[in-house]
Design a protein around this motif. Sequence first.
Motif, PDB file in Angstrom:
ATOM      1  N   PRO A  15     -12.558  -8.163 -22.237  1.00  0.00           N
ATOM      2  CA  PRO A  15     -13.119  -9.216 -23.081  1.00  0.00           C
ATOM      3  C   PRO A  15     -12.520  -9.156 -24.472  1.00  0.00           C
ATOM      4  O   PRO A  15     -11.998  -8.140 -24.900  1.00  0.00           O
ATOM      5  N   ALA A  16     -12.616 -10.258 -25.154  1.00  0.00           N
ATOM      6  CA  ALA A  16     -12.112 -10.296 -26.515  1.00  0.00           C
ATOM      7  C   ALA A  16     -12.938  -9.407 -27.417  1.00  0.00           C
ATOM      8  O   ALA A  16     -14.120  -9.198 -27.165  1.00  0.00           O
ATOM      9  N   PRO A  17     -12.329  -8.833 -28.480  1.00  0.00           N
ATOM     10  CA  PRO A  17     -13.093  -7.993 -29.393  1.00  0.00           C
ATOM     11  C   PRO A  17     -14.279  -8.747 -29.953  1.00  0.00           C
ATOM     12  O   PRO A  17     -14.226  -9.940 -30.214  1.00  0.00           O
ATOM     13  N   GLY A  18     -15.345  -8.020 -30.148  1.00  0.00           N
ATOM     14  CA  GLY A  18     -16.541  -8.619 -30.733  1.00  0.00           C
ATOM     15  C   GLY A  18     -17.728  -8.489 -29.821  1.00  0.00           C
ATOM     16  O   GLY A  18     -17.973  -7.457 -29.246  1.00  0.00           O
TER      17      GLY A  18
ATOM     18  N   GLY B   5     -18.299  -9.518 -26.869  1.00  0.00           N
ATOM     19  CA  GLY B   5     -18.079  -9.276 -25.450  1.00  0.00           C
ATOM     20  C   GLY B   5     -18.246  -7.816 -25.077  1.00  0.00           C
ATOM     21  O   GLY B   5     -18.767  -7.482 -24.035  1.00  0.00           O
ATOM     22  N   TRP B   6     -17.796  -6.920 -25.953  1.00  0.00           N
ATOM     23  CA  TRP B   6     -17.892  -5.494 -25.668  1.00  0.00           C
ATOM     24  C   TRP B   6     -19.337  -5.039 -25.648  1.00  0.00           C
ATOM     25  O   TRP B   6     -19.697  -4.111 -24.963  1.00  0.00           O
ATOM     26  N   SER B   7     -20.191  -5.656 -26.417  1.00  0.00           N
ATOM     27  CA  SER B   7     -21.574  -5.189 -26.500  1.00  0.00           C
ATOM     28  C   SER B   7     -22.327  -5.376 -25.202  1.00  0.00           C
ATOM     29  O   SER B   7     -23.362  -4.762 -24.991  1.00  0.00           O
TER      30      SER B   7
ATOM     31  N   GLY C 176     -12.753  -2.702 -22.491  1.00  0.00           N
ATOM     32  CA  GLY C 176     -13.407  -2.693 -23.797  1.00  0.00           C
ATOM     33  C   GLY C 176     -12.445  -2.178 -24.840  1.00  0.00           C
ATOM     34  O   GLY C 176     -11.223  -2.171 -24.637  1.00  0.00           O
ATOM     35  N   PRO C 177     -12.943  -1.719 -25.949  1.00  0.00           N
ATOM     36  CA  PRO C 177     -12.064  -1.239 -27.015  1.00  0.00           C
ATOM     37  C   PRO C 177     -11.344   0.051 -26.681  1.00  0.00           C
ATOM     38  O   PRO C 177     -10.329   0.366 -27.296  1.00  0.00           O
ATOM     39  N   LEU C 178     -11.865   0.826 -25.718  1.00  0.00           N
ATOM     40  CA  LEU C 178     -11.250   2.093 -25.332  1.00  0.00           C
ATOM     41  C   LEU C 178     -10.988   2.087 -23.834  1.00  0.00           C
ATOM     42  O   LEU C 178     -11.769   1.536 -23.060  1.00  0.00           O
TER      43      LEU C 178
ATOM     44  N   LEU D  98     -16.814   2.546 -19.477  1.00  0.00           N
ATOM     45  CA  LEU D  98     -15.355   2.439 -19.569  1.00  0.00           C
ATOM     46  C   LEU D  98     -14.725   1.799 -18.337  1.00  0.00           C
ATOM     47  O   LEU D  98     -13.579   1.353 -18.405  1.00  0.00           O
ATOM     48  N   ALA D  99     -15.444   1.778 -17.214  1.00  0.00           N
ATOM     49  CA  ALA D  99     -14.854   1.221 -15.991  1.00  0.00           C
ATOM     50  C   ALA D  99     -15.869   0.345 -15.253  1.00  0.00           C
ATOM     51  O   ALA D  99     -15.957  -0.845 -15.499  1.00  0.00           O
ATOM     52  N   ARG D 100     -16.643   0.961 -14.362  1.00  0.00           N
ATOM     53  CA  ARG D 100     -17.631   0.224 -13.593  1.00  0.00           C
ATOM     54  C   ARG D 100     -18.650   1.214 -13.063  1.00  0.00           C
ATOM     55  O   ARG D 100     -18.435   2.421 -13.077  1.00  0.00           O
ATOM     56  N   PRO D 101     -19.801   0.726 -12.544  1.00  0.00           N
ATOM     57  CA  PRO D 101     -20.871   1.644 -12.138  1.00  0.00           C
ATOM     58  C   PRO D 101     -20.448   2.715 -11.145  1.00  0.00           C
ATOM     59  O   PRO D 101     -20.843   3.868 -11.269  1.00  0.00           O
ATOM     60  N   ARG D 102     -19.667   2.359 -10.137  1.00  0.00           N
ATOM     61  CA  ARG D 102     -19.354   3.386  -9.136  1.00  0.00           C
ATOM     62  C   ARG D 102     -18.448   4.472  -9.712  1.00  0.00           C
ATOM     63  O   ARG D 102     -18.524   5.617  -9.275  1.00  0.00           O
ATOM     64  N   VAL D 103     -17.599   4.161 -10.665  1.00  0.00           N
ATOM     65  CA  VAL D 103     -16.798   5.196 -11.323  1.00  0.00           C
ATOM     66  C   VAL D 103     -17.714   6.155 -12.087  1.00  0.00           C
ATOM     67  O   VAL D 103     -17.544   7.378 -12.039  1.00  0.00           O
TER      68      VAL D 103
END
Length: 506
Positions: free
Chosen positions: A9-12, A14-16, A286-288, A120-125
Motif C-alpha cells: 500500500p501507499a505510505p500513510g 494504508g499501513w495502519s 508495508g514500510p518494512l 510483515l507478511a500474512r497470518p499464516r507466516v
Amino acid sequence: MGETERTAPAPGRGWSRLGRPRGGRAAAVLAPVAVMLALGLWGLDRGTVWRDEGATLQVARRSVPEIWHLLGNVDAVHGLYYLLMHPLMALRADETTLRLPSVLAAAATAGLTAAVGVRLARPRVGLWAGLLYAVTPFVSHYAQEGRSYALVAAGAALATWLLLRAVEHPSYGWWAGYGAAVAVTALLHEFAVLLLAAHGVTLLASRVPWRVWRGWGCAAVAACAVLAPLAVVSRGQSEQVSWLRTPGYEQARALLYAFAGPGDAVLAGTLVLTAVALLVPLPRTGPLQLNAVALPLALIPPLLLYVAAQRQPLFLDRYLLFSLMGVPLLAAAGAERLLGLLPWRRVAITAGVVAVAVAFMAQLPAQERERLPASRGDQPALVASAAGKLVRPGDAVLFLPHYERRISLFYPDRFTGLSDLTLRRSAAASGTLFGEEVTAARLRERLSRLAPRRRVWVVWDTSTVGTRWFRAQRAEFAKTQVLDALYREESTVYVHGGAVSLYVRR
C-alpha cells in the motif's frame, strides 16, 4: 502472481490497517502463545534449582535495601530482575513461582513473534514463526529458568513490534514506547542494547525517510542514556564473568544449533527455508520488509558480541536469546514461498503446522532432557536433602568452597539450628552472594572451643575440592588444613555434584 504476492500500500494510512488482530490474525498470534504456555508449564518443577536460579531465589527474598546493597558489590546486571522478583518471592518462594515469570515471558515472545510475522507478511507466516519459536528446545530451556533471559527476549520482541508501529506512525507516542521498551530490556540485561544495532540496520536497508531516523535516533539515545549508569557499575564487576573464554568456532557452532536446531535434520530444514526466504524474499507489504527485520535481528547482535568478545570474553549463548526470534521469522518466510504454491489456503496452513509438529517430535528427546533435574548440571536440592537427614540442631557446619554456603541460602530450612563455623557476616549483611568468612586462625579457635562430642558437618563440592584449582585458593585450602589438624573424617554421603561428611575430634 500467486496468492503470496500482494501489492504494497501507499505510505500513510494504508499501513495502519495491516496486522490488526481480527479473525485469522488473532488465531495466528494466540496459538503460539498457547503452545508456549503448555511447553513452559510441562515439568516446570524439577525438584531443584541450579546455581544461577538459586541466586535469584536467595537474593529476591532479601529486603529492598539489602538487594540494593548487594548490587553495589556484585550482580548489578541482574538488579532490575531481582527487584521485579522480590514481591513474587515474598508471596511464595518456591520453584514454580520462581520460573513462572519466564514461562509467561516466553509465551509473550512467541505471540509477539507471530504478531511481527502477521504484520510483515500474512497470518499464516506469523503462525508458523510463532510456533517454530515455541517448539525450539533452546527457548524451552530459558522459559523454565528463574533468570532474566526469557524476560529480555520478550522485551526485545515487544521493542521490535513497537518499531514496526512507530515506522508506520512516526509519532512521539510510538517512539516513546519503543525507547522505553529498549531501555527496560537493556536494564534487564545490558547486552540487549545490541538490539539497537539490529534495528538500525533494518531502517538502513529499508531506506526509511528522515522523520523515521529522527524518531528512532531520539529513542535510541534516550535508551542508552538510561543504561549508561548500569554499564559503568557493571564494568567494575566484570570479575564475575572472568571464567568466560575467547569464543571460537565451537561457540559459534553451538549458537547456530541452539538457534536453528538442535537436531541435524531440523537445522538443515531451517537453513534451507532461510535460504529460500533470502533468495526469493516475500513482497513488501508495508514500510518494512520481513527479511530486513528478521535477518539483522538474528545476525547483528551475535556477530557484534562475538567480535567484541575477541578482546574481552563476554560471549555466551543465553546472552543472545533475544536475537532468536529472527530465525523462525526467516524460516516461516521460506515456508510461505514453498507452501504458498499449494492451491488451497487451508491446506497450506495445515501443511506448515504439520511441519512444525514434525520438527517438535524430532526434537522431543531434547525437550524431555530439559525437564530432567540434572539438565542444568548441579542439583543443590540433593545436597540439602542429604544434609537435612543427617544433621541435628546444635551441630556445626563448614562449607567447602565458601560458595557452597549457597545451599543453605537456597534451602535454609535444612540448616536450621546449625552453627556456621566460618561465617563472619551473613550474605545479606555483607552485600555479597555467599557471606564473608573468618580467617583460618579464627576457624582454629572456633574448632578448638567446640565440645569434644560436638559433631562437625562439612558440605563440599565434589567437582572442585581436592583439585589443582582448590589447592591454589589459599583461604579455602587453609580451612581444610585446620580442619584435618583437629578433626578426622568419619563418614561421607555422596550425591550428584556434592557430598556431606561427618568430622569428629581427633
